[in-house]
Design a protein around this motif. Structure first.
Motif, short mmCIF file in Angstrom:
data_model
loop_
_atom_site.label_atom_id
_atom_site.label_comp_id
_atom_site.label_asym_id
_atom_site.label_seq_id
_atom_site.Cartn_x
_atom_site.Cartn_y
_atom_site.Cartn_z
N ALA A 392 0.48 -0.88 0.44
CA ALA A 392 0.06 -0.17 0.13
C ALA A 392 0.29 1.37 -0.28
CB ALA A 392 -0.89 -0.16 1.54
N PRO A 393 1.67 1.42 1.03
CA PRO A 393 2.42 3.02 0.59
C PRO A 393 3.02 3.09 -0.62
CG PRO A 393 3.07 1.50 2.97
CD PRO A 393 2.19 0.79 2.03
N GLU A 394 3.01 2.60 -1.54
CA GLU A 394 4.39 2.19 -2.51
C GLU A 394 3.20 1.98 -3.71
OE1 GLU A 394 5.67 -0.11 -1.02
OE2 GLU A 394 6.84 1.48 0.43
N VAL A 395 1.73 1.98 -3.24
CA VAL A 395 0.75 1.82 -4.73
C VAL A 395 1.29 3.00 -5.83
CG1 VAL A 395 -0.86 1.68 -3.38
CG2 VAL A 395 -0.35 -0.09 -5.92
N THR A 396 0.65 4.25 -5.38
CA THR A 396 0.07 4.91 -5.96
C THR A 396 1.75 6.23 -6.95
OG1 THR A 396 -1.47 5.90 -4.06
CG2 THR A 396 -0.54 7.77 -5.51
N ALA A 397 2.97 5.86 -6.04
CA ALA A 397 3.78 5.87 -7.14
C ALA A 397 4.19 5.02 -8.15
CB ALA A 397 4.97 6.32 -5.78
N TRP A 398 3.60 3.68 -7.97
CA TRP A 398 4.17 2.94 -8.93
C TRP A 398 3.05 3.40 -9.72
CZ3 TRP A 398 0.94 -1.25 -10.36
CH2 TRP A 398 1.47 -2.24 -11.63
N VAL A 399 1.62 3.04 -9.57
CA VAL A 399 0.67 2.97 -10.67
C VAL A 399 1.11 4.96 -12.10
CG1 VAL A 399 -1.47 3.76 -10.86
CG2 VAL A 399 -1.49 2.43 -9.05
N LEU A 400 1.56 5.87 -10.84
CA LEU A 400 1.73 6.99 -11.57
C LEU A 400 3.44 6.36 -12.34
CD1 LEU A 400 1.63 9.56 -9.09
CD2 LEU A 400 0.17 8.93 -11.07
N GLY A 401 4.18 5.38 -12.65
CA GLY A 401 5.41 5.44 -12.71
C GLY A 401 5.13 4.31 -14.06
N ARG A 402 4.03 3.72 -14.33
CA ARG A 402 4.03 2.71 -15.53
C ARG A 402 3.80 3.25 -16.83
NH1 ARG A 402 6.26 -0.36 -12.97
NH2 ARG A 402 7.11 0.82 -12.69
N PRO A 403 4.58 2.49 -17.81
CA PRO A 403 4.77 3.32 -19.10
C PRO A 403 3.42 3.08 -19.94
CG PRO A 403 5.95 0.93 -18.71
CD PRO A 403 5.74 1.51 -17.88
N LEU A 404 3.99 3.58 -20.73
CA LEU A 404 2.99 3.47 -22.31
C LEU A 404 2.76 3.40 -23.00
CD1 LEU A 404 -0.95 3.68 -21.82
CD2 LEU A 404 -0.40 6.30 -21.94
N GLU A 405 1.45 2.97 -23.77
CA GLU A 405 2.24 2.84 -25.57
C GLU A 405 0.31 2.85 -25.93
OE1 GLU A 405 3.75 -0.04 -27.59
OE2 GLU A 405 5.93 -0.24 -25.89
N SER A 406 0.69 4.08 -26.68
CA SER A 406 -0.70 4.39 -27.54
C SER A 406 -0.47 5.10 -28.49
CB SER A 406 -1.00 5.33 -26.16
OG SER A 406 -2.80 5.32 -26.39
N SER A 407 -1.02 4.42 -29.86
CA SER A 407 -1.28 5.09 -30.86
C SER A 407 0.54 5.31 -31.89
CB SER A 407 -2.16 6.40 -31.59
OG SER A 407 -3.19 6.17 -30.37
N GLY A 408 1.57 4.44 -31.18
CA GLY A 408 2.46 4.37 -31.79
C GLY A 408 3.55 5.73 -30.81
N ARG A 409 2.89 5.83 -29.63
CA ARG A 409 3.43 6.77 -29.20
C ARG A 409 3.74 5.97 -27.79
NH1 ARG A 409 -0.04 12.37 -29.88
NH2 ARG A 409 -1.95 10.98 -28.95
N ARG A 410 5.06 6.10 -26.66
CA ARG A 410 6.04 5.19 -25.59
C ARG A 410 5.79 6.64 -24.38
NH1 ARG A 410 7.49 1.39 -23.51
NH2 ARG A 410 8.26 1.06 -21.86
N PHE A 411 5.08 6.40 -23.79
CA PHE A 411 5.71 7.28 -22.47
C PHE A 411 6.23 6.54 -21.52
CE2 PHE A 411 1.72 8.88 -24.83
CZ PHE A 411 1.90 10.28 -24.45
N THR A 412 7.45 7.13 -20.74
CA THR A 412 7.95 6.35 -19.68
C THR A 412 7.41 6.36 -18.20
OG1 THR A 412 9.11 8.39 -18.88
CG2 THR A 412 10.24 6.91 -21.10
#
Length: 512
Positions: A392-412
């Motif tokens: 629990a204490p780290e999970v919010t930062a972990w969610v915000l830190g997940r990478p994303l790929e969308s429509s050919g773009r990648r976000f770290t």
């Protein structure tokens, strides 16, 4: 203050509980409950009591709560989509048949000397009492008769629902959708006795009409149940029902009515429960609100020196909590109205979306309380193994830190880069409408084409959640990337919106 006589209009749970508390606090007063129906006449099936409600009732009157608990039935919860089901430990959640609850409260009211008058319909004009407590329900004749004083407003929900039951105890409460040739129906069902369960079933208007239920509703008298709908739904939910029938009790399709009143008291008359306000059943029952109103009213009468002061203090003290719950409940109602749109989500992730839908429970709290459900849901969001999800204490930062790929773009990570806002294919959208209103529909339909939408708006938490909800509509309608601006301090709320796939990225800023 001295009260010689107290009249309570309405012998439902709120009225009976108020009568007992007021008699205990004013033992010399004559307290009378007037109920138009017979003692064992009731509408509905089971009533749920969450652990927080039980705590409040215990603080107010331990004896009557003990009586309720003794007649109640405990259960846990689950959600099933297709062949996949997740179980949710729901703490000390109890349910009790409405008839049993009324019987318990009638006995405890009589036990302290309350006069119970059944088959006795009275109006305010018929009574000569120091205090009149109107606990006469959602269609309150008292509120209707004194409209200018209470100034009520009534808003109807978009979806339709009906209450029914069955003659066996489900193993646990369950949320389960079923898709038929006409559309999707969603059941909220829970056991409340060894041989009884409540089934509340919802659907959207288009599905309701395609199934012909607009016609069956019109043809069913108010004193009867819509057997056409019950037969259809019994077949649709036959797996969950395990061969048992659906049972009606004046069961007809209706829309939920959210009632608000500008004032809850006038002269010596005060409203409690559904007469004063309603909140959607997915967040808290009318029984809970009415009994907690009774506690607040009793406390205010004890502390004040004059009736006017007491009733004013009751409303001042109680209104903020009720209005907060109504705001959460309206958001929850809209989430359930649009539930079928989310059936593409893995069921564990859908459960996280359900728990965080209205801001009442954070991702962190859900992980802490129910890690065996929350972690698989978070893992589905991040496309990782559940063992990689932190505590629990780290999970919010972990969610915000997940990478994303969308429509050919990648976000770290899920923090939107500032350059994205000024990109040629990004459209800024200021959200100033309620998410599930007609204005919101027009907003989404008239958006210019874009690869990304950047949502802005006011700084308060309620409107931040409006952005999340509008964001979900845009994502599912356009398939574009959605960014929500969120004030610093609302990181936990943003994490819930990301895991629920209501938005893709978040842009934090410091509010003025």
């Amino acid at each position: 203050m001295k009260l010689d006589s107290i009249a309570v209009l309405g012998g439902g749970p709120g009225g009976l509980y108020a009568a007992r508390l007021l008699k205990l606090s004013h033992p010399d007063a004559v307290v009378t409950v007037y109920e138009q129906s017979t003692p064992d006449s009731t509408f509905g099936f089971g009533v749920g009591l969450a652990s927080r409600t039980q705590h409040n009732l215990r603080q107010a009157d331990q004896d009557s709560l003990n009586g309720i608990v003794a007649a109640a039935y405990g259960h846990e919860a689950s959600m099933r989509v297709g062949d996949n089901e997740v179980h949710l430990s729901s703490g000390e959640v109890l349910a009790i048949g409405r008839t049993e609850l009324l019987s318990v409260l009638q006995a405890f009211a009589r036990g302290v000397g309350v006069n119970l008058r059944f088959s006795d319909r009275r109006a305010v004009a018929d009574l000569d009492a120091d205090l009149i407590v109107a606990a006469d329900g959602i269609s309150s004749p008292t509120r209707t008769g004194l409209t200018d004083d209470f100034d009520p407003s009534i808003a109807k929900g978009d979806g339709l629902y009906l209450w029914c039951g069955t003659d066996f105890a489900l193993p646990r409460a369950i949320f389960v959708p079923v898709t038929t040739e006409h559309g999707t129906f969603v059941a909220h069902a829970y056991p409340y006795a060894k041989d009884r369960s409540t089934f509340l079933i919802e659907t959207d208007e288009a599905t309701w009409k395609r199934a012909g239920f607009d016609i069956s509703t019109e043809e069913t008298p108010n004193s009867h149940s819509d057997q056409v709908s019950l037969d259809y739904l019994q077949e649709a939910f036959k797996e969950t029902l395990q061969g048992h029938p659906l049972i009606g009790n004046r069961t007809k399709w209706t829309r939920f009515r959210t009632i608000r009143c500008r004032r809850w008291h006038t002269g010596n008359v005060v409203l409690i429960g559904d007469a004063a306000h309603t909140a959607h059943y997915s967040i808290g029952s009318g029984t809970k609100l009415a009994m907690e109103d009774a506690i607040a009213l009793d406390r205010s009468l004890l502390e004040a020196s004059a009736l006017d002061e007491a009733l004013e203090n009751y409303e001042t003290a109680r209104r903020p909590a009720v209005e907060h719950l109504q705001a959460i409940a309206e958001r929850s109602m809209a989430w359930w109205d649009s539930f079928p749109e989310r059936l593409d989500l893995p069921v564990a992730q859908l459960m996280v979306a359900y728990m965080t839908r209205a801001g009442k429970v954070s991702v962190e709290r859900f992980v802490e309380s129910t890690p065996d459900v929350a972690r698989p849901g978070l893992a589905a969001y991040a496309n990782v193994d559940a063992l990689e999800v932190p505590s629990a204490p780290e999970v919010t930062a972990w969610v915000l830190g997940r990478p994303l790929e969308s429509s050919g773009r990648r976000f770290t990570d899920r923090l939107a880069p500032p350059r994205l806002r000024t990109a040629a294919d990004t459209v800024a959208v200021e959200v100033t409408v309620r998410p599930w209103s007609e204005d919101a529909r027009k907003l989404v339909e008239n958006l210019p084409s874009a690869r990304a939408y950047w949502l802005t708006g006011p700084d308060d938490r309620e409107t931040v959640y409006d952005r999340f909800d509008i964001g979900e509509r845009i994502r599912r309608t356009t398939g574009a990337l959605v960014v929500a601006e969120v004030p610093v301090g609302f990181e936990g709320d943003a994490a819930g919106a990301l895991v629920s796939e209501r938005i893709d990225l978040v842009a934090f800023y410091r509010a003025d």
